[in-house]
Enzyme design. Structure first.
Site, short mmCIF file in Angstrom:
data_model
loop_
_atom_site.label_atom_id
_atom_site.label_comp_id
_atom_site.label_asym_id
_atom_site.label_seq_id
_atom_site.Cartn_x
_atom_site.Cartn_y
_atom_site.Cartn_z
N GLU A 210 -10.11 34.58 -7.65
CA GLU A 210 -8.82 34.82 -6.99
C GLU A 210 -8.76 33.86 -5.81
O GLU A 210 -9.36 34.09 -4.76
CB GLU A 210 -8.73 36.28 -6.51
N CYS A 244 -2.88 35.13 1.21
CA CYS A 244 -3.03 34.15 0.13
C CYS A 244 -1.71 33.87 -0.59
O CYS A 244 -1.48 32.78 -1.07
CB CYS A 244 -4.07 34.64 -0.88
#
Ligand code: NAD
Length: 459
Positions: A210, A244
Site C-alpha cells: 500500500e 496517502c
C-alpha cells in the site's frame, strides 16, 4: 530484548497447532481486541495528540471509528466468510461438488506507516487475525506514543505466539524482513515498498504493498465553487495534508481558476482561522526532516496563500502554490503535507500532459457536473481508487477494495477484501464415485472425436 527468530518460531509452532483455524476462537480474539480498544479510547486520542497534535475529532473520524467498524464487520461476518464457498461445477468433471476453501497463509508480517498510525496498523491486523493467521506488527518509529499504546493493547489481548507488536526503526524492519514469512503487508513509501518487495521475493512470499504517489484533482468549469472548495480543502488539509490519498495537486479549468482560488482561500480560513498555527484542529508536520523537505519544496514557487512556517512547532499553514512548472520538485514528488499546487487547463490534452507524465496515482478526484467528461476521464486514467465530486471518502466504504496500481501499490484490503487478502483461496473438487466413464483413460483409440464434441458442448 525480543528475539525475532524466537518469536517467529513460537508463532510457527502455534499456527501448526491448528488452533487459529477455529472460527469461534478468532471471533473471541476480535471481540477482546474491540473491548480493549474501547477501554483505551481516551488514551488513543492522547497518543495521537502528543505525536502530531491530531485532534480528537480527526482521530475518531479517521482512525478509531474506522478500526471499530472493521472489527464489527469481521465479528459479524466471519462465520460466513470462512465457510467453504460452493461454486458451480463443470459438466466435464461430473459428478462433483466444487468449493473454494479459505485457508490462512500462516505467519504474517505487517509493517505500518506513521501518518494514520492507529488505523493503518490495526486495520490489516484485524483482517489477518480474522483470516486465521498469526501476526507480527511493526508500527512506525515516528509516532512513539501511538506505537507504545499499540504494543500495550496488542500484548494485553493476544498471547505473543498469536500477535505481537515489535517497535523499532529501519534496523528492526530489516531484521524482520530477513525472516521467512507466509505473507507481508506493507504500507508506506514507494522507495521502502521496493525494499520490501525485494526481501519478499527471496522467499517467494506474497506481498501487499500500500504505497503513495501524486493523486490529482481535476476541477472543470461546471462546478459549484463553494462546495468544491470546501470538499477539496477538507481532503487536502485533514491530518495536516499527510494523507496517502490526499489530493496532491489541482488542475482547474482556466476560466474559473482565479474565482476558485478566492473561494478556496475563504474556505480554508473558515476551517482553520487566519492563524492556523493556533487552531486546535490543524495537525503538525511529523518531524523536522519532513518539515525541511516541505519548506524546500516551497522555494522558488509562487505562494499565493499561507506559506507561514514555524520549525519550533513544526507547523506549516495550509498553503496554495500557483502554477508550478511540471519540471519542479513540487510536481515530481509526493507532497505529503499541507501544500496545494494549483495548475490550470484549457483543453483535455493539457490534463493529459500532466497526469500521463506521472506514475499511476493511488487516488483520483474529479469535480464536474458533466457526466460524459467524468466517464471519459475515469476510463482514460489508471489509478487505485477515486471519487467524483468529493475527496477521500472512498476510503470509508468497506464494500470497496482499497489499494494502488503500478507505482502506488499492489493488492487491496478493507472489509471482506482484507479477509480475502489474508486467505489463500484453495480450490477443492469433491468427486462422486458412483459414475466413472472410461472416456478419459487410455487406450485413447476412437475417443478423440467424442471428447472434442463434449468440449464444444460444455467446455
Ligand atoms: P516509510 O516507507 O518511510 O515507512 C513505513 C514503514 O517502513 C515504517 O514502519 C518504517 O519503519 C519502515 N521502514 C523504513 N525504512 C525501511 C527499510 N529500509 N526497510 C524496511 N522497512 C523500513 O513511510 P512513512 O513515512 O511512514 O509513510 C508515508 C508514506 O506512506 C507516503 O508515501 C504515503 O503515501 C504512504 N502511505 C500509503 C498508504 C496507503 O494506504 N497506500 C497509507 C499511508 C501512507
Amino acid at each position: 530484548m525480543i528475539s525475532i527468530p524466537n518469536i517467529l518460531a513460537a508463532q510457527k509452532e502455534y499456527f501448526a497447532s491448528q488452533k487459529t483455524k477455529e472460527v469461534r476462537f478468532r471471533i473471541d480474539l476480535l471481540k477482546a481486541l474491540k473491548a480493549e480498544i474501547q477501554r483505551n479510547e481516551e488514551a488513543i486520542y492522547d497518543a495521537l495528540k502528543k505525536d502530531f497534535k491530531k485532534s480528537e475529532f480527526e482521530t475518531f473520524l479517521s482512525e478509531f471509528g474506522l478500526v471499530v467498524s472493521e472489527l464489527n464487520l469481521a465479528i459479524k461476518n466471519l462465520k460466513k466468510w470462512s465457510k467453504p464457498q460452493r461454486v458451480k461445477s463443470s459438466i466435464l468433471t461430473f459428478p462433483s461438488s466444487d468449493y473454494i476453501y479459505k485457508e490462512p497463509y500462516g505467519n504474517v508480517l505487517i509493517i505500518a506507516p506513521w501518518n494514520y498510525p492507529f488505523l493503518l496498523a490495526l486495520s490489516p491486523l484485524i483482517m489477518a487475525i480474522a483470516a486465521g493467521n498469526t501476526v507480527v506488527l511493526k508500527p512506525s518509529e515516528l509516532t512513539q506514543n501511538t506505537s507504545k499504546l499499540l504494543t500495550k493493547i496488542i500484548s494485553t489481548v493476544f498471547p505473543k505466539e498469536i500477535a505481537i507488536s515489535i517497535e523499532g526503526d529501519t534496523e528492526t524492519a530489516t531484521q524482520l524482513l530477513a525472516q521467512k514469512w507466509d505473507y507481508i503487508f506493507f504500507t508506506g513509501s514507494v522507495s521502502v515498498g521496493k525494499i520490501v518487495a525485494k526481501a519478499a521475493v527471496k522467499h517467494l512470499t506474497p506481498v501487499t504493498l500500500e504505497l503513495g504517489g501524486k493523486s490529482p484533482c481535476i476541477i472543470d468549469g461546471s462546478v459549484d465553487l463553494k462546495l468544491t472548495a470546501r470538499r477539496l480543502a477538507w481532503g487536502k488539509f485533514l491530518n495536516g495534508g499527510q494523507t496517502c490519498i490526499a489530493p496532491d495537486y489541482v488542475i482547474v479549468h482556466s476560466k474559473i481558476k482565479s474565482d476558485f482560488i478566492e473561494v478556496l482561500k475563504a474556505e480554508i480560513i473558515k476551517m482553520y482561522g487566519s492563524k492556523p498555527k493556533t487552531s486546535p484542529d490543524f495537525p503538525r508536520i511529523i518531524n523536522h526532516k519532513n518539515f525541511k523537505r516541505l519548506t524546500e519544496l516551497l522555494k522558488n514557487e509562487s505562494v499565493i496563500f499561507g506559506g507561514e512556517t514555524d520549525e519550533k512547532t513544526l507547523c506549516i499553514s495550509p498553503t496554495i502554490v500557483d502554477n508550478p512548472s511540471l519540471e519542479s520538485h513540487i510536481m515530481n514528488e509526493e507532497i505529503f503535507g499541507p501544500i496545494l499546487p494549483v495548475l490550470s487547463y484549457h483543453s483535455e490534452s493539457d490534463i493529459e500532459e500532466v497526469i500521463l507524465n506521472q506514475p499511476k496515482p493511488l487516488a483520483f478526484y474529479i469535480f464536474s457536473k458533466h457526466n460524459s467528461f467524468v466517464e471519459k476521464t475515469l476510463h482514460t486514467y489508471s489509478f487505485g481508487g477515486g471519487v467524483v465530486n468529493d475527496t477521500l471518502v472512498h476510503f470509508g466504504n468497506q464494500n470497496l477494495p482499497f489499494g494502488g496500481v503500478g507505482n502506488s501499490g499492489m493488492g487491496q484490503y478493507h472489509g471482506k477484501f482484507g479477509f480475502d487478502t489474508f486467505s489463500h483461496q484453495k480450490s477443492v473438487i469433491k468427486r462422486g464415485t458412483w459414475f466413472d466413464p472410461s472416456l478419459r483413460y487410455p487406450p485413447y483409440k476412437n475417443k478423440l472425436n467424442l471428447v472434442k464434441k463434449l468440449f464444444k458442448l460444455f467446455g
